[in-house]
Design a protein around this motif. Structure first.
Motif, short mmCIF file in Angstrom:
data_model
loop_
_atom_site.label_atom_id
_atom_site.label_comp_id
_atom_site.label_asym_id
_atom_site.label_seq_id
_atom_site.Cartn_x
_atom_site.Cartn_y
_atom_site.Cartn_z
N ASP A 3 0.80 -1.22 0.00
CA ASP A 3 0.00 0.00 0.00
C ASP A 3 0.84 1.28 0.00
N VAL A 4 2.15 1.15 0.21
CA VAL A 4 3.03 2.32 0.26
C VAL A 4 3.40 2.73 -1.16
N VAL A 5 3.35 4.02 -1.45
CA VAL A 5 3.72 4.48 -2.78
C VAL A 5 5.22 4.73 -2.85
N GLU A 6 5.79 4.48 -4.01
CA GLU A 6 7.22 4.62 -4.21
C GLU A 6 7.61 6.08 -4.42
N ASP A 7 8.83 6.42 -3.95
CA ASP A 7 9.37 7.74 -4.24
C ASP A 7 10.64 7.65 -5.08
N TYR A 8 11.06 6.43 -5.44
CA TYR A 8 12.20 6.23 -6.35
C TYR A 8 11.95 4.92 -7.09
N ALA A 9 12.24 4.92 -8.38
CA ALA A 9 12.03 3.72 -9.18
C ALA A 9 13.09 3.62 -10.25
N VAL A 10 13.53 2.39 -10.50
CA VAL A 10 14.42 2.06 -11.62
C VAL A 10 13.75 0.94 -12.40
N VAL A 11 13.64 1.12 -13.71
CA VAL A 11 12.93 0.16 -14.55
C VAL A 11 13.81 -0.19 -15.75
N THR A 12 13.84 -1.47 -16.09
CA THR A 12 14.48 -1.91 -17.33
C THR A 12 13.43 -2.60 -18.19
N MET A 13 13.25 -2.10 -19.40
CA MET A 13 12.29 -2.65 -20.34
C MET A 13 13.04 -3.21 -21.55
N THR A 14 12.63 -4.36 -22.01
CA THR A 14 13.13 -4.90 -23.27
C THR A 14 12.00 -4.81 -24.28
N LEU A 15 12.28 -4.13 -25.38
CA LEU A 15 11.29 -3.97 -26.44
C LEU A 15 11.58 -4.94 -27.58
N ALA A 16 10.70 -4.98 -28.54
CA ALA A 16 10.91 -5.82 -29.72
C ALA A 16 12.24 -5.46 -30.38
N ASP A 17 12.84 -6.43 -31.04
CA ASP A 17 14.14 -6.25 -31.71
C ASP A 17 15.26 -5.96 -30.72
N ASP A 18 15.11 -6.45 -29.49
CA ASP A 18 16.17 -6.39 -28.48
C ASP A 18 16.58 -4.96 -28.12
N VAL A 19 15.64 -4.04 -28.13
CA VAL A 19 15.89 -2.67 -27.68
C VAL A 19 15.77 -2.65 -26.16
N VAL A 20 16.79 -2.10 -25.48
CA VAL A 20 16.80 -2.04 -24.03
C VAL A 20 16.58 -0.59 -23.59
N VAL A 21 15.61 -0.40 -22.69
CA VAL A 21 15.27 0.93 -22.19
C VAL A 21 15.44 0.94 -20.68
N ARG A 22 16.15 1.95 -20.18
CA ARG A 22 16.30 2.13 -18.73
C ARG A 22 15.60 3.42 -18.34
N ILE A 23 14.78 3.32 -17.30
CA ILE A 23 14.00 4.46 -16.83
C ILE A 23 14.23 4.62 -15.33
#
Length: 330
Positions: free
Chosen positions: A215-235
């Motif tokens: 139930d606690v909301v985040e105040d910091y986040a790190v995300v790694t997404m893999t898209l089609a064609d092996d594209v890597v996104v860091r957020i």
């Protein structure tokens, strides 16, 4: 549309609602016919820009007046329900982000817009910065080659001032749904919404890792997404971080033939530069004053003036909401 101006209702005229109203009216295609807000002070300020607008006490009263469109700038927990009611009542809708607290709510709104055949817009404003537009042009012109990586961040040294942002039942989440939604949408839009193959995230509150589903909301986040064609996104995104300035906002793309970056200037929330990179050289794509904050709102008004019909691009709102659900592990 020809002749009479669009008649719009503005549900919520706090700072952002009032600003979007001003930009819509500046387009010269619409009038603020109706206003609603629980704050007398906000209504007084809004009336300075819409002296002839009628003030009502509820969305139902708005809908009874047969408006062309309704602009929603209320707390997040109300967005889906109010958008669906407006669409079912025959009005087009422009809503503040997020469209819903999760993908289920967002999908219900888009489905309602499709069924009613009414235009649905969402205030994803960073797409409309001059810099993002120029980077989109560079990607489409193949000036970056095959984009294989992207890094995006939005660190806000302050964070929200209203208590409901920190109540997950009302907000749907913390900095990810507040700030990260812009980053997710921006990178998917820049790359023409490829499939999202994998999403991995680490969420923190007060420096401590958060388990999924709490139930606690985040105040910091790190995300790694893999898209089609092996594209890597860091957020990465955060509230109230020690960033050494008001904000750090960046979107950087790297390809086999070059790179590009949108970056805020000296901690500003509003001023950006955009550059195209080739090896060690950089070419400036945009800089200087850029009044971008209301462009999504103005674009919606122009589209509504052409046609009130449903735009299938609204399905993009659900795709971004699906990614946020995966970040939250729900």
């Amino acid at each position: 549309m020809s002749g009479a101006k669009l008649r719009l209702g503005f549900l919520g005229v706090g700072w952002i609602g009032r600003h979007r109203m001003e930009k819509m009216l500046e387009a010269g295609l619409a009038e603020a016919a109706v206003l609603a807000d629980p704050s007398p002070e906000m209504l007084t300020d809004a009336k300075r820009h819409a002296a002839d607008a009628v003030v009502v006490g509820s969305l139902d009263e708005m809908l009874a007046l047969g408006l062309d469109g309704i602009v929603i700038a209320t707390p997040s927990a109300l967005h889906a329900e109010q958008s669906i009611a407006a669409l079912q009542g025959g009005s087009a809708v422009f809503c503040q982000k997020p469209l819903g607290r999760d993908a289920t709510e967002a999908r219900a709104v888009v489905d309602a817009a499709r069924k009613a055949d009414r235009l649905l817009g969402l205030d994803l404003s960073y797409r409309h910065t001059e810099g993002a537009q120029r980077i989109k042009d560079a990607v489409r012109a193949d000036r970056l080659g095959r984009v294989f990586a992207a890094d995006l961040m939005f660190h806000n040294a302050y964070g929200p001032g209203k208590p409901w942002f920190f109540d997950k039942a009302l907000s749907g989440g913390g900095c990810v749904i507040d700030l990260g939604v812009h980053l997710v949408d921006l990178v998917l839009w820049l790359l023409d919404f490829p499939d999202v193959v994998d999403v991995r995230s680490n969420l923190f509150a007060g420096g401590k890792p958060l388990p999924p589903g709490g139930d606690v909301v985040e105040d910091y986040a790190v995300v790694t997404m893999t898209l089609a064609d092996d594209v890597v996104v860091r957020i990465a995104c955060s509230w109230r971080i020690s960033a050494g300035c008001d904000a750090v906002i960046r979107a950087e793309l790297y390809g086999t033939g070059g790179g590009a970056a949108l970056r805020n200037v000296q901690g500003s929330f509003y001023d950006f530069t955009a550059d195209h990179f080739a090896g060690t050289s950089a070419t400036r794509l945009s800089e200087g004053p850029d009044d971008w904050g209301g462009r999504a709102a103005a674009a919606w008004v122009r589209q509504l003036a052409r046609s009130p019909a449903f735009d299938p691009q609204a399905d993009e709102f659900v795709r971004s909401a699906d990614v946020l659900d995966r970040i939250y592990g729900r």
